[in-house]
Design a protein around this motif. Structure first.
Motif, PDB file in Angstrom:
ATOM      1  N   ASP A 248      56.744  41.096  31.696  1.00 58.21           N
ATOM      2  CA  ASP A 248      57.076  40.436  32.745  1.00 58.21           C
ATOM      3  C   ASP A 248      57.957  41.409  33.465  1.00 58.21           C
ATOM      4  O   ASP A 248      58.716  42.122  33.131  1.00 58.21           O
ATOM      5  CB  ASP A 248      58.006  39.271  32.477  1.00 58.21           C
ATOM      6  N   ARG A 249      57.705  41.479  34.847  1.00 58.90           N
ATOM      7  CA  ARG A 249      58.525  42.481  35.654  1.00 58.90           C
ATOM      8  C   ARG A 249      59.089  41.631  36.955  1.00 58.90           C
ATOM      9  O   ARG A 249      58.175  41.102  37.658  1.00 58.90           O
ATOM     10  CB  ARG A 249      57.564  43.555  36.012  1.00 58.90           C
ATOM     11  N   VAL A 250      60.304  41.960  37.299  1.00 57.70           N
ATOM     12  CA  VAL A 250      60.941  41.528  38.486  1.00 57.70           C
ATOM     13  C   VAL A 250      61.879  42.601  39.030  1.00 57.70           C
ATOM     14  O   VAL A 250      62.020  43.779  38.201  1.00 57.70           O
ATOM     15  CB  VAL A 250      61.857  40.232  38.232  1.00 57.70           C
ATOM     16  N   TYR A 251      62.452  42.465  40.247  1.00 62.32           N
ATOM     17  CA  TYR A 251      63.244  43.523  40.895  1.00 62.32           C
ATOM     18  C   TYR A 251      64.549  42.703  41.440  1.00 62.32           C
ATOM     19  O   TYR A 251      64.380  41.735  41.489  1.00 62.32           O
ATOM     20  CB  TYR A 251      62.424  44.015  41.871  1.00 62.32           C
TER      21      TYR A 251
ATOM     22  N   TYR B 196      68.283  52.109  46.910  1.00 61.65           N
ATOM     23  CA  TYR B 196      68.305  52.109  45.556  1.00 61.65           C
ATOM     24  C   TYR B 196      68.157  50.239  45.059  1.00 61.65           C
ATOM     25  O   TYR B 196      68.292  49.451  46.143  1.00 61.65           O
ATOM     26  CB  TYR B 196      69.189  52.493  44.534  1.00 61.65           C
ATOM     27  N   TYR B 197      67.211  50.105  44.288  1.00 61.10           N
ATOM     28  CA  TYR B 197      66.894  48.752  43.757  1.00 61.10           C
ATOM     29  C   TYR B 197      66.782  48.735  42.379  1.00 61.10           C
ATOM     30  O   TYR B 197      66.394  49.969  41.835  1.00 61.10           O
ATOM     31  CB  TYR B 197      65.812  47.815  44.532  1.00 61.10           C
ATOM     32  N   PHE B 198      66.688  47.604  41.349  1.00 55.69           N
ATOM     33  CA  PHE B 198      66.405  47.796  40.007  1.00 55.69           C
ATOM     34  C   PHE B 198      65.115  46.953  39.616  1.00 55.69           C
ATOM     35  O   PHE B 198      64.831  46.187  40.336  1.00 55.69           O
ATOM     36  CB  PHE B 198      67.593  46.831  39.204  1.00 55.69           C
ATOM     37  N   ILE B 199      64.493  47.633  38.558  1.00 55.54           N
ATOM     38  CA  ILE B 199      63.571  47.259  38.184  1.00 55.54           C
ATOM     39  C   ILE B 199      63.737  46.586  36.613  1.00 55.54           C
ATOM     40  O   ILE B 199      64.209  47.413  35.790  1.00 55.54           O
ATOM     41  CB  ILE B 199      62.211  48.430  37.961  1.00 55.54           C
ATOM     42  N   LEU B 200      63.388  45.389  36.429  1.00 60.20           N
ATOM     43  CA  LEU B 200      63.644  44.754  35.178  1.00 60.20           C
ATOM     44  C   LEU B 200      62.422  44.148  34.436  1.00 60.20           C
ATOM     45  O   LEU B 200      61.617  43.652  35.051  1.00 60.20           O
ATOM     46  CB  LEU B 200      64.491  43.458  35.405  1.00 60.20           C
ATOM     47  N   ILE B 201      62.164  44.823  33.307  1.00 58.87           N
ATOM     48  CA  ILE B 201      61.050  44.607  32.391  1.00 58.87           C
ATOM     49  C   ILE B 201      61.254  43.952  31.183  1.00 58.87           C
ATOM     50  O   ILE B 201      62.062  44.484  30.136  1.00 58.87           O
ATOM     51  CB  ILE B 201      60.438  46.026  32.444  1.00 58.87           C
TER      52      ILE B 201
END
Length: 608
Positions: free
Chosen positions: A92-95, A83-88
């Motif tokens: 803008d989008r980062v992980y 798993y990893y996280f998606i930040l929106i």
């Protein structure tokens, strides 16, 4: 998102509960803290590569941050769940993913291709108590002891080389192509092991891991010629049965090392040299063994282990081979388990398909559920990829534990000053996080094997450093293994120099005494055999950890530097005794605790 602050620590129950690997069907709560009110999702990747995206629930924290959480059901996630996280935030989008060392714990932000975290999902698996609370003594039979009264070597093979003296240095005699021309022998045998069982028991070991015993042209026997009989230079099947019986009467179990992915070309199955009456696969395509092997151009070209034509590869899932080794009433697994074998060590495990290992595990469980199956695996066994396939070693149906080469590498690097204690902590916690608990506590903690340089040689013959390393080996979770002669101070570089004969009567007494002491401490302390592990953050040159079981607590402190260290970071309360010197006692008072560790020294403190 330049101002964003994010934190997820996979090794803290604040962010992932429960800690570490989980049994299939268990729910896992995953959380991440962020200093902004944004959209957060988690991307899940199953063992088969299937991806699934889930939104996360937001919670406002008193410190002004936001906590995003989700509960994962692992019922259909057997294997590795990544798993990893998606930040929106607007456009803008980062992980946020695992750190780029793939070690778990605190992660990092990525703009693309995040390294995922790992949750190992497994089916419940049982590891026998006798094994996971034991101490292993690993014997290379030819090099251990000749038990014949006259010391004459039995049944010497043709064209072999016999050493003139027991303490001669080993060597390989090769031809102009670099192949072994004449195998070398010292004359160790099963009678010798029987005669030395009291030595092994007195040392404190209660498990013997034997190098292969089966008939073979070589001195090491990792190229089997006949799985049904003991090599005539080692003894007889009856003597092996006697060894198991006598060892068991002394509380010692026997584990057999076996190679099942290839045989010798000079075997009754392949019979390239014509030394057997059986019609081998090389002799005729009508041989009953023909389908065992993988011929390219019959008979001269065939698949072999690492291109060594004297070790032809076996088609492990070929029905007749499976019946012969595993499934048949008179199978090899049945035969030797009935003779008294308590465990099996699958050499070069990566060469065997998962389905084959599963069949072995199932079979030994049917014969005796207290039999253990171990793997020869050099990397993290929970996520190992071999031949482009992710393996299922620790999912509950294959090996119960594996060789802990990753720990060996990390400990040596720490002891020699190549890494500091914070990195060592990361390396160990990564294994603790990734392995099912039973497997982690059953891992074979090695300092040396027949495939590595002797540990005393690795440490430039520095016995002070070796003592520190031994102490950590015997006090961390796992089953410690002593490679025959390491306790006596044997030196040796790469093969064959690492396979010298045991120096009977010429042992390093100081080192042997330390082994006796440290093994006795481990055997007497439940906390060291089954206690929970907590690693402290302290001086970079000090490795400090606690093993805690019920009301028992053991603190281990190891200083690898040339300067004394004053340790103040560990919060200790109560009375403690140093198990290495019981006259040395301490009384600690919480956060004011202070303890001095001298240069290249250690303490093993038990609360009293």
């Amino acid at each position: 998102m330049n101002d964003i602050q994010v934190l997820h620590d996979s090794q803290s129950i604040r962010f992932r509960r429960p800690f570490g690997a989980v049994e299939a069907g268990q729910k896992v709560k995953i959380s991440i803290n962020i200093n902004k009110d944004i959209i957060v999702a988690i991307e899940l990747i199953k063992f088969d590569g299937t991806k699934m995206n889930m939104g996360m629930n937001k919670e406002y924290l008193n410190n002004g941050e936001f906590k995003y959480s989700v509960e994962i059901d692992t019922s259909d996630a057997l294997g590795i769940l990544e798993y990893y996280f998606i930040l929106i935030d607007g456009y803008d989008r980062v992980y946020y993913g695992n750190n780029d060392n793939h070690l778990g714990g605190v992660g990092q932000i990525y703009t693309y291709n995040p390294v995922p975290y790992q949750i190992t999902v497994y089916e419940k698996s049982f590891v026998p108590r006798w094994y996971k609370e034991g101490v292993i003594y690993h014997i290379l039979i030819d090099r251990f002891y000749n038990g014949n009264e006259n010391k004459i070597i039995d049944n010497i093979k043709g064209n072999s080389f016999i050493y003139g003296r027991w303490d001669d240095s080993p060597m390989y005699i090769r031809d102009s192509f670099g192949k072994i021309a004449r195998w070398d022998f010292y004359g160790g045998n099963l009678k010798g092991i029987i005669k030395k069982l009291d030595y092994i028991k007195e040392l404190g070991a209660n498990i013997i891991k034997l190098s292969p015993i089966f008939k073979s042209p070589s001195c090491h026997k990792y190229d089997t010629a006949d799985y049904e009989i003991v090599d005539e230079m080692f003894g007889t099947n009856g003597e092996f049965r006697e060894l198991c019986k006598v060892a068991n009467s002394k509380g010692i179990k026997i584990i057999l090392d076996i190679v099942l992915s290839y045989t010798s070309s000079d075997s009754k199955y392949f019979n390239k040299l014509g030394n057997y009456d059986d019609v081998g696969a090389y002799n005729s395509p009508n041989s009953r063994f023909y389908d065992w092997y993988k011929f390219i151009t019959y008979p001269y070209r065939y698949e072999s282990w690492w291109g060594m034509d004297d070790r032809p590869n076996v088609n492990s899932m070929q029905k007749e081979y499976v019946d012969y080794i595993i499934s048949g009433d008179n199978s090899i697994i049945n035969k030797w388990t009935d003779m008294g074998v308590s465990g099996w060590f699958l050499n070069v495990t990566d060469e065997l398909p998962d389905e084959f290992i599963e069949l072995i595990r199932k079979k030994i469980g049917e014969i005796n559920k207290d039999t253990v199956l171990l793997g020869d695996i050099w990397e993290d066994a929970s996520n190992k990829i071999s031949y482009s396939r992710r393996r299922k070693y620790l999912q509950g149906n294959e090996v119960q534990a594996a060789t802990n080469y990753p720990l060996r590498e990390s400990l040596i690097n720490f002891i020699k000053g190549y890494i500091k204690s914070d990195k060592l902590r990361q390396k160990i916690m990564s294994l603790y996080e990734n392995y099912p608990r039973e497997s982690f506590y059953g891992n074979i903690n090695i300092l040396g094997t027949n495939d590595t340089e002797r540990i005393l040689t690795v440490l430039d013959e520095n016995i002070s450093l070796l003592k520190l390393l031994i102490a950590i080996q015997f006090t961390l979770p796992g089953v410690p293994l002593i490679y025959y002669g390491d306790e006596a101070g044997i030196k040796g570089g790469r093969e064959p120099d690492n396979r010298r004969s045991y120096p009977w009567g010429k042992e390093n007494k100081m080192l042997a005494d330390f082994y006796h002491k440290i093994i006795k401490i481990r055997n007497n302390e439940d906390g060291l055999k089954k206690g929970k592990l907590s690693i402290f953050e302290t001086d970079p040159n000090v490795f400090a950890f606690e093993r805690k079981y019920e009301n028992e607590s053991v603190i281990v402190l190891v200083n690898v530097s040339s300067k004394a260290k004053l340790i103040k970071e560990i919060n200790l309360s109560g009375d403690y005794v140093n198990l290495l010197d019981i006259s040395e006692k301490y009384k600690f008072a919480g956060s004011d605790s202070v303890i001095t560790i001298f240069p290249y020294d250690l303490k093993i403190l038990r609360r009293i």
